[in-house]
Design a protein around this motif. Structure first.
Motif, PDB file in Angstrom:
ATOM      1  N   UNK A   1      85.186  52.491  49.723  1.00 25.05           N
ATOM      2  CA  UNK A   1      85.652  53.259  50.873  1.00 25.05           C
ATOM      3  C   UNK A   1      84.512  53.446  51.861  1.00 25.05           C
ATOM      4  N   UNK A   2      84.876  53.562  53.124  1.00 32.22           N
ATOM      5  CA  UNK A   2      83.914  53.821  54.198  1.00 32.22           C
ATOM      6  C   UNK A   2      84.628  54.691  55.224  1.00 32.22           C
ATOM      7  N   UNK A   3      84.322  55.996  55.204  1.00 38.29           N
ATOM      8  CA  UNK A   3      85.062  56.910  56.056  1.00 38.29           C
ATOM      9  C   UNK A   3      86.503  56.994  55.594  1.00 38.29           C
ATOM     10  N   UNK A   4      87.422  56.731  56.508  1.00 40.50           N
ATOM     11  CA  UNK A   4      88.847  56.759  56.150  1.00 40.50           C
ATOM     12  C   UNK A   4      89.402  55.363  55.916  1.00 40.50           C
ATOM     13  N   UNK A   5      88.526  54.392  55.639  1.00 40.91           N
ATOM     14  CA  UNK A   5      88.937  53.007  55.431  1.00 40.91           C
ATOM     15  C   UNK A   5      88.685  52.566  53.994  1.00 40.91           C
ATOM     16  N   UNK A   6      89.534  51.676  53.523  1.00 37.63           N
ATOM     17  CA  UNK A   6      89.291  50.924  52.295  1.00 37.63           C
ATOM     18  C   UNK A   6      88.752  49.570  52.723  1.00 37.63           C
ATOM     19  N   UNK A   7      87.559  49.211  52.232  1.00 41.50           N
ATOM     20  CA  UNK A   7      86.874  48.010  52.706  1.00 41.50           C
ATOM     21  C   UNK A   7      86.746  47.000  51.568  1.00 41.50           C
ATOM     22  N   UNK A   8      87.124  45.759  51.852  1.00 43.91           N
ATOM     23  CA  UNK A   8      86.951  44.645  50.921  1.00 43.91           C
ATOM     24  C   UNK A   8      86.027  43.631  51.557  1.00 43.91           C
ATOM     25  N   UNK A   9      84.918  43.346  50.881  1.00 39.12           N
ATOM     26  CA  UNK A   9      83.978  42.319  51.326  1.00 39.12           C
ATOM     27  C   UNK A   9      83.963  41.203  50.294  1.00 39.12           C
TER      28      UNK A   9
END
Length: 645
Positions: A137-145
């Motif tokens: 998570x990053x802030x209010x986001x779900x992040x996929x790298x």
């Protein structure tokens, strides 16, 4: 808002908290006014506010791909969208400014990459590894790298797993429960990359859609789909599973073969060759989990890993109840592979090992009866294929083969149709044969509404679908008359032998490991080269005996031998090999039995004695040991209970 301001100052509650939770806290303060209740409400607000919600029960799951789309990522997104439809009732859709942000790092433009670098994300750790991914998570986001197309695909499908979707949703008919709320904690992250560079699945069956094969490959984090296995060479290991009917390869054997291969340098390419992914669902899952993370499983948590897989398919409560039952299933099929049945059991050995083996399988099947009533409707097809079918078929196969053996041993062609004992065994065998046909018919025609029609490759296997062999054919008259046989007495009798599982040693050298769910003992011992095991026993007799050592049959690395020495007291050690030519009668018999039994003739005095076993090569595993005062005894199973129940 005066009260709210006062409340904020007194209890440091932020007005930025979600509106519902905020007023819930105010309500708790106004109505209850008890400090413990307020603190509970505050803690609830604090915990809940940490969730990054990516589905709130309304609309659809949304994602945004922030880089150029590759075919592998496109396939993963299609699978993910389908998963979300199963979970939420609506497919996931691509939208701008979506909660889920997806980045394939090797496809990004410089400007986009620099912008991403400004965020506190482990970009450098991901991009340095092939097939790696980060999900967090990053802030209010779900992040996929993802470092590349495969890594990005694995990250996308990891989110499906976290949401409660089994990788076996299609192949295993594991229908997930509906969800109305999907979220990750604000501090959640996982960073993963593979232990083995190339992770392949080779399917030899021909009735399967290539798109579905690619799906299970991606879900299990593979990156090769083959139709012909590569030759083994340096850095490469191929594991072939022979079964096409029931899952009968013990999990411990897969761990043993693949961990040893990895430790001996096979870290570039792993390939598992199998006939049907549906049949070997757990074996395939274990293999791919080890290829992805070699430290995920060790010799003492294989059963835990299996339990985790069962819970993933059937939920925590049912999965936990299934674990001891299926553990015993793998104990019994490790003693004799049902679809390769060639050897005979002895009705007059150790309290009737023949009837005891049949009864043990019957107990496993009966234990499923209570659990079956708890299976939810949407998981009944999954339960039948992964649990009920293999257990019931294996139990029926044991009854079919062993009771036919009894009928042949007891009856004579000229008197068979008048021999009540022989006919009773024959009818038990025949009814088990009919049960196998019924189970196969349901699987191949009716399971999941006919989805798996003709998927079991058994129609040409006479051992499975062929009639049991009797001195003479029986008729409906005999079947009706002897269809309700009386129970046959059996016992568990060691018959004055001294029998132990290998894990019950007196002393062991460094590096010796007990591997769960492996061998007849279910805890066979692996020895490194020159590793030693020591045992002691007291002989109540003075006379001739044999000492039987049951080792695990295996092939050595790079064509090397697999040998060990056995030293009795101060006598000269004797050397034995467990390696036989592939496809030789000895290798086939040992492989089916799961044991290579080697025998030493001794003369024992009425005294204490020692047995010392030394591995002369790598890849030596010892399963069980027996001191037997009847050197010519005919038997099949060592009379000792498994070390792992």
């Amino acid at each position: 808002m005066r009260f709210g301001t006062k409340l904020e100052k007194k209890y440091q509650i932020s007005v930025k908290t979600d509106e519902f939770l905020y007023f819930f806290c105010i309500f708790a303060y106004m109505k209850l006014r008890h400090i413990t209740t307020l603190l509970f409400a505050f803690l609830a607000c604090t915990m809940w506010s940490k969730d990054v919600v990516w589905f709130n029960g309304h609309g659809n799951v949304s994602y945004e791909l922030k880089s150029k789309k590759s075919p592998i990522v496109e396939s993963a997104l299609e699978i993910f969208s389908s998963d979300m439809h199963q979970l939420t009732g609506q497919r996931a859709e691509s939208e701008g400014d979506a909660t889920i942000e997806i980045y394939e790092l090797d496809k990004m433009k410089d400007k986009e990459f620099r912008k991403l670098q400004s965020r506190k994300l482990p970009i450098n750790k991901v991009i340095a590894k092939q097939d790696a991914f980060y999900l967090g998570t990053d802030g209010d986001k779900v992040v996929i790298l993802g470092s590349n197309d495969y890594g990005t695909a694995y990250g996308i499908l990891e989110l499906s797993r976290l949401a409660g979707v089994s990788p076996w949703i299609w192949w295993g008919d594991v229908v997930p429960a509906q969800k109305h709320y999907l979220a990750l904690k604000s501090d959640f992250f996982t960073l993963q990359w593979p232990s083995v560079e190339k992770r392949g699945i080779c399917v030899t069956g021909t009735n399967f859609d290539n798109k579905r094969l690619q799906e299970i490959m991606l879900r299990l984090r593979g990156n090769m789909l083959l139709h012909k296995s590569p030759a083994e060479k340096d850095g490469t290991k191929v594991l072939s599973l022979p079964e096409n009917w029931l899952p009968s390869t013990q999990p411990g054997l897969i761990y043993y073969e693949m961990k040893d291969a990895f430790d001996h340098g096979a870290q570039h390419e792993w390939v598992i060759e199998l006939n049907n992914p549906k049949v070997d669902a757990y074996q395939l899952s274990l293999f791919m989990d080890m290829a992805w993370n070699i430290n995920r499983v060790n010799e003492s948590n294989i059963r835990d890993h299996f339990g985790e897989w069962l819970r993933q398919q059937f939920g925590d409560i049912i999965g936990q109840q299934l674990l001891p039952i299926m553990t015993e299933y793998y104990h019994l099929v490790g003693i004799n592979k049902p679809e390769q049945w060639q050897q005979e059991f002895a009705a007059d050995a150790f309290g009737n090992e023949l009837e005891r083996y049949i009864a043990n399988f019957g107990d496993v099947a009966k234990a499923l009866d209570k659990i079956e009533k708890l299976i939810p409707t949407q998981l009944q097809d999954a339960y039948f294929a992964a649990i009920k079918y293999p257990v019931y078929c294996a139990a029926a196969m044991a009854t079919k083969q062993l009771q036919a053996q009894e009928a042949r041993h007891i009856g004579r062609p000229q008197s068979f149709l008048h021999d009540e004992e022989a006919l009773s065994s024959a009818v038990r065998s025949w009814k088990a044969y009919e049960q196998i046909l019924q189970l196969n018919s349901y699987y191949n025609n009716d399971l999941a509404g006919g989805k798996w029609k003709n998927s079991l490759d058994i129609q040409h296997n006479d051992l499975i679908v062929g009639e049991p062999l009797f001195p003479k054919k029986i008729t409906k008259k005999e079947i009706d008359k002897y269809g309700q046989p009386e129970p046959i007495y059996f016992d568990f009798d060691t018959d004055n032998t001294i029998t132990r599982n290998a894990c019950e040693y007196r002393r062991a050298s460094q590096g010796v490991k007990a591997i769960e769910m492996f061998g007849h003992s279910m805890k066979a011992i692996e020895l490194p080269q020159l590793g030693q095991l020591s045992y002691s026993f007291y002989s109540e007799r003075d006379g001739d005996a044999v000492i039987r050592i049951a080792a695990i049959p295996t092939q050595g690395f790079g064509g090397k031998d697999v040998s060990f020495s056995v030293k009795i007291d101060d006598n000269q050690p004797q050397i034995f090999s467990v390696k036989s030519p592939i496809d030789s009668p000895q290798w086939k018999a040992d492989s089916q039995r799961g044991q290579a039994v080697r025998t030493i003739k001794v003369h024992l005095t009425r005294n204490s004695h020692t047995i010392d076993i030394t591995a002369l090569d790598d890849h030596v595993a010892i399963d069980q040991i027996m001191v037997d005062y009847s050197p010519n005894r005919i038997f099949y199973m060592f009379p000792v209970l498994p070390a792992l129940h």
